[in-house]
Scaffold this motif. Structure first.
Motif, PDB file in Angstrom:
ATOM      1  N   TRP A 146       0.846  -1.210   0.000  1.00 56.49           N
ATOM      2  CA  TRP A 146       0.000   0.000   0.000  1.00 56.49           C
ATOM      3  C   TRP A 146       0.874   1.251   0.000  1.00 56.49           C
ATOM      4  O   TRP A 146       0.655   2.177  -0.788  1.00 56.49           O
ATOM      5  CB  TRP A 146      -0.902  -0.032   1.230  1.00 56.49           C
ATOM      6  CG  TRP A 146      -1.681   1.218   1.476  1.00 56.49           C
ATOM      7  CD1 TRP A 146      -2.901   1.546   0.952  1.00 56.49           C
ATOM      8  CD2 TRP A 146      -1.296   2.319   2.317  1.00 56.49           C
ATOM      9  NE1 TRP A 146      -3.290   2.786   1.421  1.00 56.49           N
ATOM     10  CE2 TRP A 146      -2.325   3.274   2.251  1.00 56.49           C
ATOM     11  CE3 TRP A 146      -0.179   2.585   3.113  1.00 56.49           C
ATOM     12  CZ2 TRP A 146      -2.275   4.478   2.954  1.00 56.49           C
ATOM     13  CZ3 TRP A 146      -0.116   3.790   3.818  1.00 56.49           C
ATOM     14  CH2 TRP A 146      -1.156   4.707   3.726  1.00 56.49           C
ATOM     15  N   HIS A 147       1.879   1.268   0.860  1.00 58.65           N
ATOM     16  CA  HIS A 147       2.742   2.440   0.960  1.00 58.65           C
ATOM     17  C   HIS A 147       3.601   2.614  -0.283  1.00 58.65           C
ATOM     18  O   HIS A 147       3.777   3.732  -0.784  1.00 58.65           O
ATOM     19  CB  HIS A 147       3.628   2.320   2.199  1.00 58.65           C
ATOM     20  CG  HIS A 147       4.460   3.525   2.463  1.00 58.65           C
ATOM     21  ND1 HIS A 147       5.830   3.488   2.478  1.00 58.65           N
ATOM     22  CD2 HIS A 147       4.117   4.810   2.710  1.00 58.65           C
ATOM     23  CE1 HIS A 147       6.307   4.700   2.718  1.00 58.65           C
ATOM     24  NE2 HIS A 147       5.294   5.516   2.860  1.00 58.65           N
ATOM     25  N   ARG A 148       4.109   1.514  -0.815  1.00 62.37           N
ATOM     26  CA  ARG A 148       4.954   1.612  -2.006  1.00 62.37           C
ATOM     27  C   ARG A 148       4.172   2.122  -3.221  1.00 62.37           C
ATOM     28  O   ARG A 148       4.698   2.851  -4.054  1.00 62.37           O
ATOM     29  CB  ARG A 148       5.591   0.252  -2.301  1.00 62.37           C
ATOM     30  CG  ARG A 148       6.662  -0.124  -1.295  1.00 62.37           C
ATOM     31  CD  ARG A 148       7.586  -1.206  -1.813  1.00 62.37           C
ATOM     32  NE  ARG A 148       8.783  -1.294  -0.994  1.00 62.37           N
ATOM     33  CZ  ARG A 148       9.817  -2.059  -1.290  1.00 62.37           C
ATOM     34  NH1 ARG A 148       9.801  -2.783  -2.394  1.00 62.37           N
ATOM     35  NH2 ARG A 148      10.867  -2.094  -0.503  1.00 62.37           N
ATOM     36  N   ALA A 149       2.900   1.724  -3.306  1.00 59.65           N
ATOM     37  CA  ALA A 149       2.065   2.196  -4.415  1.00 59.65           C
ATOM     38  C   ALA A 149       1.861   3.705  -4.321  1.00 59.65           C
ATOM     39  O   ALA A 149       1.882   4.419  -5.339  1.00 59.65           O
ATOM     40  CB  ALA A 149       0.725   1.470  -4.414  1.00 59.65           C
ATOM     41  N   ILE A 150       1.659   4.216  -3.121  1.00 65.39           N
ATOM     42  CA  ILE A 150       1.503   5.658  -2.937  1.00 65.39           C
ATOM     43  C   ILE A 150       2.793   6.383  -3.291  1.00 65.39           C
ATOM     44  O   ILE A 150       2.777   7.412  -3.991  1.00 65.39           O
ATOM     45  CB  ILE A 150       1.083   5.975  -1.492  1.00 65.39           C
ATOM     46  CG1 ILE A 150      -0.328   5.450  -1.218  1.00 65.39           C
ATOM     47  CG2 ILE A 150       1.132   7.486  -1.238  1.00 65.39           C
ATOM     48  CD1 ILE A 150      -0.761   5.591   0.219  1.00 65.39           C
ATOM     49  N   GLN A 151       3.919   5.871  -2.836  1.00 71.05           N
ATOM     50  CA  GLN A 151       5.206   6.488  -3.159  1.00 71.05           C
ATOM     51  C   GLN A 151       5.427   6.567  -4.667  1.00 71.05           C
ATOM     52  O   GLN A 151       5.896   7.591  -5.193  1.00 71.05           O
ATOM     53  CB  GLN A 151       6.340   5.709  -2.512  1.00 71.05           C
ATOM     54  CG  GLN A 151       6.450   5.867  -1.012  1.00 71.05           C
ATOM     55  CD  GLN A 151       7.614   5.086  -0.453  1.00 71.05           C
ATOM     56  OE1 GLN A 151       7.803   3.905  -0.743  1.00 71.05           O
ATOM     57  NE2 GLN A 151       8.440   5.741   0.358  1.00 71.05           N
TER      58      GLN A 151
END
Length: 271
Positions: free
Chosen positions: A132-137
């Motif tokens: 989830w966090h990597r997709a936002i980054q």
């Protein structure tokens, strides 16, 4: 919104850096999260200023502070401000990017730090592996490179609810205020401009040398990787402890300002 007349300015070696000051007593410095400015602490500053001198700077390139025109480190800017104020050692309190800056200052300028609160962060070398966090980054990087402000803002605001909620489960005033601050900071920059920031490295190996009290704070609804990394930091220093604030994510200082202020005030009373 803080009026321009309420801000003070420090003439650094590379432009003026802005900060807000309130209260009197032992010094507490509040360092804000990325893309926004000191106003993320609007509900915290008055409460802490009842018993302490509070300084809340705008980090270089954010808010009312100058952009970088040459290589710099966040921690050196903060150290220069503290030396300008002739006010250290101080208790440093940082959230997210601000937490990284506080951690860097513990390592690079330990003589200026009496104790530290590292919120929503660990060290600058932490990499959250949560999908989830990597997709936002990835979306933030894409949107910034393309000058897609709308896409960037949508991705940026995803951090507010975190991976376990939706944005409509959060008080709408919080994303509204974050959007105002973030768009103001973004307007100071252009797509593809040179990044002059020099990152502090070799952090985790030096953590055991930190010998002042350190408190890590996280929202319980943040990613498990972020929470685990904060615990690693608390466990790695000589005098560390950790706290989770329930029912909130990455912006616990805005969603739960009273709880966050209580956590910080309780920590200050132990020093």
């Amino acid at each position: 919104m803080t009026a321009a007349s309420d801000m003070k300015y420090f003439a650094s070696a590379d432009g003026d850096l802005a900060y807000r000051e309130a209260g009197a007593g032992e010094l507490v410095v509040l360092v804000h999260s990325g893309f926004v400015d000191h106003r993320v602490f609007d509900a915290v500053i008055p409460a802490l200023a009842r018993t302490h001198r509070v300084i809340a700077p705008d980090v270089r390139g954010h808010g009312a502070s100058a952009n970088a025109t040459r290589s710099f480190r966040w921690t050196d800017d903060l150290a220069a401000l503290l030396r300008h104020l002739d006010a250290g050692p101080a208790v440093l309190v940082g959230v997210s990017m601000g937490g990284v800056i506080v951690g860097d200052t513990l390592l690079e300028h330990p003589e200026l730090v009496r104790a530290a609160v590292v919120g929503g962060a660990s060290t600058g070398e932490f990499q959250d592996s949560d999908p989830w966090h990597r997709a936002i980054q990835a979306e933030i990087a894409r949107a910034l490179a393309a000058g897609d402000i709308e896409g960037w803002l949508k991705a940026f605001l995803s951090y507010v609810p975190g991976p376990h909620r939706t944005l409509d489960e959060v008080d709408p005033d919080i994303p509204r205020r974050l959007s105002e601050m973030a768009l103001n900071t973004l307007s100071k920059h252009t797509p593809g401009e040179q990044d002059h920031l020099v990152r502090v490295t070799d952090t985790w190996s030096r953590v055991p040398k930190i010998d002042v009290p350190v408190l890590t704070v996280n929202g319980a609804l943040d990613t498990s990787d972020a929470i685990a990394a904060a615990q690693r930091l608390a466990d790695g220093v000589r005098d560390g402890r950790s706290v989770l604030i329930e029912g909130t994510g990455h912006y616990f200082n805005m969603e739960k300002p009273e709880e966050f202020t209580t956590v910080v005030a309780d920590f200050l009373r132990t020093l």
